[in-house]
Design a protein around this motif. Structure first.
Motif, PDB file in Angstrom:
ATOM      1  N   GLU A 753      12.001   1.886   3.998  1.00  0.00           N
ATOM      2  CA  GLU A 753      11.323   2.328   5.210  1.00  0.00           C
ATOM      3  C   GLU A 753       9.903   2.764   4.883  1.00  0.00           C
ATOM      4  N   ILE A 754       8.917   2.021   5.451  1.00  0.00           N
ATOM      5  CA  ILE A 754       7.512   2.375   5.317  1.00  0.00           C
ATOM      6  C   ILE A 754       6.908   2.403   6.721  1.00  0.00           C
ATOM      7  N   LYS A 755       6.211   3.503   7.026  1.00  0.00           N
ATOM      8  CA  LYS A 755       5.572   3.607   8.335  1.00  0.00           C
ATOM      9  C   LYS A 755       4.120   3.116   8.241  1.00  0.00           C
ATOM     10  N   LYS A 756       3.575   2.665   9.379  1.00  0.00           N
ATOM     11  CA  LYS A 756       2.237   2.076   9.365  1.00  0.00           C
ATOM     12  C   LYS A 756       1.185   3.072   8.907  1.00  0.00           C
ATOM     13  N   ASP A 757       1.336   4.350   9.315  1.00  0.00           N
ATOM     14  CA  ASP A 757       0.322   5.335   8.920  1.00  0.00           C
ATOM     15  C   ASP A 757       0.431   5.719   7.443  1.00  0.00           C
ATOM     16  N   GLU A 758       1.427   5.171   6.744  1.00  0.00           N
ATOM     17  CA  GLU A 758       1.581   5.420   5.312  1.00  0.00           C
ATOM     18  C   GLU A 758       0.941   4.304   4.478  1.00  0.00           C
ATOM     19  N   VAL A 759       0.376   3.292   5.161  1.00  0.00           N
ATOM     20  CA  VAL A 759      -0.266   2.159   4.484  1.00  0.00           C
ATOM     21  C   VAL A 759      -1.746   2.142   4.862  1.00  0.00           C
ATOM     22  N   ASN A 760      -2.622   1.996   3.859  1.00  0.00           N
ATOM     23  CA  ASN A 760      -4.049   1.874   4.119  1.00  0.00           C
ATOM     24  C   ASN A 760      -4.586   0.648   3.381  1.00  0.00           C
ATOM     25  N   ILE A 761      -5.311  -0.220   4.124  1.00  0.00           N
ATOM     26  CA  ILE A 761      -5.887  -1.427   3.527  1.00  0.00           C
ATOM     27  C   ILE A 761      -7.400  -1.322   3.613  1.00  0.00           C
ATOM     28  N   ASP A 762      -8.047  -1.248   2.428  1.00  0.00           N
ATOM     29  CA  ASP A 762      -9.493  -1.085   2.343  1.00  0.00           C
ATOM     30  C   ASP A 762     -10.126  -2.398   1.875  1.00  0.00           C
ATOM     31  N   CYS A 763     -10.625  -3.161   2.826  1.00  0.00           N
ATOM     32  CA  CYS A 763     -11.259  -4.434   2.478  1.00  0.00           C
ATOM     33  C   CYS A 763     -12.694  -4.250   1.993  1.00  0.00           C
ATOM     34  N   GLU A 764     -13.204  -3.021   2.058  1.00  0.00           N
ATOM     35  CA  GLU A 764     -14.567  -2.740   1.612  1.00  0.00           C
ATOM     36  C   GLU A 764     -14.583  -2.141   0.209  1.00  0.00           C
ATOM     37  N   HIS A 765     -13.462  -2.253  -0.495  1.00  0.00           N
ATOM     38  CA  HIS A 765     -13.367  -1.647  -1.832  1.00  0.00           C
ATOM     39  C   HIS A 765     -14.477  -2.167  -2.746  1.00  0.00           C
ATOM     40  N   SER A 766     -14.624  -3.473  -2.810  1.00  0.00           N
ATOM     41  CA  SER A 766     -15.719  -4.096  -3.560  1.00  0.00           C
ATOM     42  C   SER A 766     -15.900  -5.503  -3.028  1.00  0.00           C
ATOM     43  N   MET A 767     -16.881  -6.212  -3.582  1.00  0.00           N
ATOM     44  CA  MET A 767     -17.143  -7.558  -3.084  1.00  0.00           C
ATOM     45  C   MET A 767     -15.998  -8.509  -3.398  1.00  0.00           C
ATOM     46  N   THR A 768     -15.294  -8.275  -4.493  1.00  0.00           N
ATOM     47  CA  THR A 768     -14.257  -9.230  -4.929  1.00  0.00           C
ATOM     48  C   THR A 768     -12.838  -8.745  -4.699  1.00  0.00           C
ATOM     49  N   HIS A 769     -12.666  -7.471  -4.438  1.00  0.00           N
ATOM     50  CA  HIS A 769     -11.307  -6.929  -4.347  1.00  0.00           C
ATOM     51  C   HIS A 769     -11.137  -6.020  -3.133  1.00  0.00           C
ATOM     52  N   ALA A 770      -9.955  -6.064  -2.565  1.00  0.00           N
ATOM     53  CA  ALA A 770      -9.527  -5.100  -1.550  1.00  0.00           C
ATOM     54  C   ALA A 770      -8.481  -4.185  -2.181  1.00  0.00           C
ATOM     55  N   GLU A 771      -8.225  -3.061  -1.531  1.00  0.00           N
ATOM     56  CA  GLU A 771      -7.233  -2.122  -2.074  1.00  0.00           C
ATOM     57  C   GLU A 771      -6.197  -1.789  -1.013  1.00  0.00           C
ATOM     58  N   ILE A 772      -4.932  -1.893  -1.389  1.00  0.00           N
ATOM     59  CA  ILE A 772      -3.831  -1.489  -0.516  1.00  0.00           C
ATOM     60  C   ILE A 772      -3.223  -0.216  -1.096  1.00  0.00           C
ATOM     61  N   SER A 773      -3.202   0.857  -0.314  1.00  0.00           N
ATOM     62  CA  SER A 773      -2.607   2.131  -0.754  1.00  0.00           C
ATOM     63  C   SER A 773      -1.378   2.419   0.090  1.00  0.00           C
ATOM     64  N   VAL A 774      -0.333   2.836  -0.576  1.00  0.00           N
ATOM     65  CA  VAL A 774       0.919   3.178   0.109  1.00  0.00           C
ATOM     66  C   VAL A 774       1.307   4.589  -0.304  1.00  0.00           C
ATOM     67  N   ASN A 775       1.425   5.479   0.673  1.00  0.00           N
ATOM     68  CA  ASN A 775       1.806   6.877   0.439  1.00  0.00           C
ATOM     69  C   ASN A 775       3.035   7.159   1.295  1.00  0.00           C
ATOM     70  N   THR A 776       4.217   7.058   0.683  1.00  0.00           N
ATOM     71  CA  THR A 776       5.456   7.152   1.455  1.00  0.00           C
ATOM     72  C   THR A 776       6.498   7.903   0.656  1.00  0.00           C
ATOM     73  N   LYS A 777       7.692   8.039   1.202  1.00  0.00           N
ATOM     74  CA  LYS A 777       8.763   8.734   0.484  1.00  0.00           C
ATOM     75  C   LYS A 777       9.293   7.852  -0.636  1.00  0.00           C
ATOM     76  N   ASN A 778       9.722   8.473  -1.727  1.00  0.00           N
ATOM     77  CA  ASN A 778      10.241   7.747  -2.870  1.00  0.00           C
ATOM     78  C   ASN A 778      11.578   7.106  -2.516  1.00  0.00           C
ATOM     79  N   GLN A 779      11.699   5.822  -2.794  1.00  0.00           N
ATOM     80  CA  GLN A 779      12.913   5.075  -2.487  1.00  0.00           C
ATOM     81  C   GLN A 779      13.200   4.119  -3.636  1.00  0.00           C
ATOM     82  N   ILE A 780      14.452   4.026  -4.052  1.00  0.00           N
ATOM     83  CA  ILE A 780      14.824   3.111  -5.125  1.00  0.00           C
ATOM     84  C   ILE A 780      14.558   1.674  -4.665  1.00  0.00           C
ATOM     85  N   GLY A 781      13.859   0.894  -5.489  1.00  0.00           N
ATOM     86  CA  GLY A 781      13.578  -0.496  -5.154  1.00  0.00           C
ATOM     87  C   GLY A 781      12.323  -0.688  -4.325  1.00  0.00           C
ATOM     88  N   LEU A 782      11.545   0.393  -4.112  1.00  0.00           N
ATOM     89  CA  LEU A 782      10.356   0.306  -3.261  1.00  0.00           C
ATOM     90  C   LEU A 782       9.326  -0.662  -3.837  1.00  0.00           C
TER      91      LEU A 782
END
Length: 834
Positions: A753-782
């Motif tokens: 279970e991941i909620k939308k507000d627990e995911v952040n996608i930063d396409c402005e990280h750099s010219m060549t890379h984007a960053e996906i951050s996930v801040n959620t509850k710990n779950q086995i197999g996440l």
């Protein structure tokens, strides 16, 4: 339930033993159900005494019933039957908790006219059948002394004997034997009990989930001082020594602390319905409610303070009583030769004070410590007594602050701080500690209360095991080392308030810095370091430390290179003071990498772009002798690796090692290391079923993961786990890696279970890379679930940063900007949160 009338009816009707035991069993069960109500009105020792008296009456009634059944209408006087029922242990002390064993001694004289053994046997069976949890011993009077010499435990239990019922003649004869036992070989008995206590105290140190009976300052410490006093003086209550061995005020403070321990132990037994002496987290809410505390933290704080008081009292006055029994006359000359001043002696790095010495002033005691050679010391109970009962008035005098500064300037002060804690004067010498003494930290991270954690941090600072950190410490001047010691000691003293503890701590440290006369510059540095003392660990463990924005934001708080160096050492000490294995090679590398990267930022006035940083590292690689011996084509491939992060995260030597392994890869190869934790490095040309691999090994808890595209379609994976494996499991791991190159292998993902507000996608990280951050509850197999989602979307992971606690995860993934990925952000959200 009128038990006496019902039993009379059964006896009159010549009913069976089963009927009698059933009546007693129902009566005992009914009594036990009333205990919570009894506890509400009678807590502490009163509750235990009432419980003990009730059991006395039950056992006495059982004995009376047995005699009635044996003798019928020809029942002799009770004193004539040569049997005495005696309580032992906590039952004998009238401190029996509700689910503790009922220790009985049945003592008899083998008179031919009485069938004493049959009477005892019937009493035992009746008690057991009625549901009493008995621990019992049966001895003839003349056998008591012999039995006491077989085992120290037997002798100890006999010391606490208390008459319940039976023949007073037999009891008087038993008392003569018990006194004979008490006087026999007292020195050996006392030394054995002290040794037992020392082993126990090491096994059960002070804890935020204390064992009320066994921990340092627990009920066992109170038992120890009673056993010693009873052996030496023959007293029946420790209170009898008030005004002689200790003052009435000293005893009263000890007795108040003991009362709280009685209350919480009884509450634990009632809450759990069993013999439970550990104050575990799950019991705290109900226990605090039963004892009338506002919250669990306040209750545990008071219990830790009570255990400190019991430990302090026991150490000081047990030693005072046993001096003549443990003194070694062969050491008298050594003591005289090693006298520091009247009544104060130093022998083998242990400081002693005579109990006959008048109470010294605080400044005199601090002066003694300052004049010692700079090393680690132990302190005898006599010296502990001096610090415990020395007069301290507030505000502290200017001279006292000057002495405290001299102490802090020493290389080793951990043993002094431990002495101040044991003596109960830490918060008097350092007023910043007033609100954090005995303050527990239920954050799932710290193993110690704030006060002990702070002292442990100083111990870590004085015993740095990381060579690079030690090198940085050695480069500091004496004022900076003094500042560092103060910051490490005071960094958490802002806790226990509603405001952020770092902000409060920063305000608290400033007046102390002024009192000991440090410069304004050092004062400003101290305030900054306390205010940001968790910043370096937070950034290292939770953020991408190879991101320029992260580094510049970090350094904007730290300001300069000197603060960075000091903060690195503070962070090292803070983490090492937590306890357990929190500081490990994985954390150490993250902190070191952040320090090196931040140092580079701090040394450049202009912002360093990724491209400039890459060029600097490439130059280092080119200058490496091993690189110069490589074929030109391989050199070109090495410098042509697309990912900047590959160069940022590895040393030149590591880069060349990885490149050489990649060059030799046909389809795939891997290296498995299993030292402090399991590490897997994989080089592959063919596809890798990464979702299957991570899902299968999810029980080992991933710590970090790197994925880089190198050259010739070779990808490099490095996965570091937080745990290692043992025995045959290492071979199984290798088999799982081989199996992961079968793309048809499927491990059904767990429900995540991941909620939308627990995911952040930063396409402005750099010219060549984007960053996906996930801040959620710990779950086995996440992690396996997320990697599987990325595979489905064709996302190329450049690197992954994994950070997890017991309850939360903070993961970040650097992804290549390809396949029009930033125009499909909603698809990523949808697949992750479906």
């Amino acid at each position: 339930m009128d038990i006496k009338l019902q039993i009379e009816d059964v006896i009159e009707q010549n009913g069976s033993d089963f009927e009698l035991s059933k009546l007693f069993k129902e009566y005992i069960k009914e009594y036990k159900t009333s205990l919570p109500e009894l506890f509400e009105s009678n807590q502490g020792k009163d509750f235990l005494v009432k419980h003990t008296k009730k059991l006395d009456s039950i056992i006495s009634h059982m004995y009376q019933v047995v005699l009635r059944r044996m003798f019928g209408n020809y029942l002799p006087m009770r004193n004539s039957i040569p049997i005495s029922i005696v309580a032992l242990g906590s039952y004998g002390r009238e401190q029996l908790c509700v689910h503790s064993d009922i220790d009985l001694l049945i003592v008899y004289q083998d008179i031919e006219g009485y069938n004493s053994k049959l009477i005892i046997e019937k009493l035992f069976y009746l008690a057991v059948d009625a549901g009493l949890k008995l621990g019992h011993r049966v001895h003839e009077v003349n056998d008591l002394f012999k039995s006491s010499k077989e085992d120290i435990t037997i002798r100890t239990s006999l010391m606490e004997a208390r008459f319940i019922t039976g023949s007073s003649f037999t009891w008087h004869a038993s008392q003569r034997e018990l006194n004979r036992i008490r006087l026999d070989n007292q020195k050996e008995f006392i030394l054995q009990k002290i040794e037992e206590a020392q082993i126990r105290r090491k096994r059960y140190p002070t804890s935020m989930q204390p064992n009320i009976k066994e921990s340092v300052g627990g009920l066992r410490d109170s038992h120890l001082i009673f056993w010693i006093a009873q052996t030496i003086y023959g007293i029946s209550s420790l209170k009898d020594l008030s005004g002689d061995v200790f003052s009435e005020d000293e005893y009263r403070e000890y007795r108040i602390a003991l009362e709280l321990l009685f209350r919480i132990r009884s509450a634990l037994h009632l809450i759990t319905g069993k013999q439970e002496d550990r104050l575990l987290l799950q019991h705290m809410p109900e226990a605090s409610k039963m004892l009338g505390f506002k919250n669990e933290q306040k209750m545990v704080s008071k219990i830790l303070e009570a255990q400190w008081r019991v430990s302090n009292f026991t150490q000081i006055f047990a030693k005072k009583m046993v001096r003549k029994y443990i003194e070694d006359k062969t050491l008298i000359k050594k003591f005289r030769h090693n006298r520091i001043q009247k009544g104060i002696y130093l022998l083998e790095d242990r400081l002693y004070a005579s109990y006959n010495l008048k109470k010294l002033s605080l400044d005199e005691l601090l002066g003694i410590l300052i004049n010692l050679e700079d090393k680690f010391y132990h302190f005898d109970a006599g010296f502990l007594r001096q610090f415990t009962y020395t007069a301290i008035s507030h505000p502290l005098k200017t001279k006292t602050y000057r002495l405290i500064k001299q102490l802090l300037q020493r290389k080793y002060i951990y043993s002094f701080l431990k002495l101040f804690y044991d003596a109960g004067v830490l918060h008097h010498l350092f007023p910043n500690f007033r609100k954090v003494m005995y303050l527990p930290q239920f954050d799932g991270y710290h193993n110690y209360p704030v006060d002990i954690h702070s002292i442990k941090c100083v111990e870590a600072l004085e015993n740095i095991k990381e060579p690079f950190v030690q090198k940085l410490f050695n480069e500091l001047n004496e004022d900076e080392k003094l500042l560092l010691k103060i910051v490490v000691l005071f960094h958490d003293t802002g806790k226990g308030r509603k405001q952020d503890h770092s902000e409060v701590g920063a305000k608290l440290i400033a007046p102390f810095i002024e009192k000991i006369g440090l410069s304004q510059e050092l004062k400003d540095r101290a305030v900054l370091l306390v205010k940001h003392h968790v910043l370096m660990s937070n950034v290292s463990f939770k953020q991408n430390i190879h991101n320029e924005k992260t580094l510049y934001k970090f350094m904007s708080n730290i300001i300069d290179e000197k603060n960075l160096k000091l903060l690195y050492i503070v962070t090292y000490a803070d983490i090492n003071g937590v306890g357990g294995d929190i500081y490990n090679s994985f954390n150490a590398k993250l902190l070191h990498d952040l320090y090196v990267s931040a140092l580079e930022v701090s040394q450049n006035n202009d912002r360093i772009t990724d491209a400039k940083k890459r060029l600097i590292i490439e130059k280092r690689v080119k200058n490496n002798p091993e690189f110069k011996t490589m074929p030109k084509t391989l050199q070109k491939k090495t410098l042509g690796v697309e990912s900047n992060l590959f160069f940022f995260k590895h040393t030149p030597q590591d880069i060349l090692h990885i490149v050489q392994k990649a060059k030799d890869t046909q389809e795939y190869q891997f290296v498995v290391k299993n030292e402090n934790s399991l590490t897997i490095e994989i080089f592959r040309r063919v596809p890798l079923n990464i979702g299957f691999l991570l899902a299968t090994l999810s029980h080992l808890d991933v710590g970090s993961m790197e994925i880089f595209t190198l050259f010739d379609d070779i990808k490099y994976f490095k996965i570091e786990f937080k745990k290692n494996v043992e025995g045959d499991e290492l071979a199984e791991v290798k088999d799982i890696i081989d199996a992961a190159f079968d793309m048809d292998r499927i491990v059904e993902n767990r429900k995540i279970e991941i909620k939308k507000d627990e995911v952040n996608i930063d396409c402005e990280h750099s010219m060549t890379h984007a960053e996906i951050s996930v801040n959620t509850k710990n779950q086995i197999g996440l992690l396996a679930y997320m990697m599987d989602a990325f595979e489905k979307l064709g996302i190329n992971i450049a690197t992954a940063k994994i950070h997890s606690t017991k309850h939360k995860v903070r993961d970040s993934f650097l992804i290549s900007k390809q396949n029009n990925i930033c125009n499909n952000v909603e698809k990523i959200y949808k697949l992750l949160i479906q």
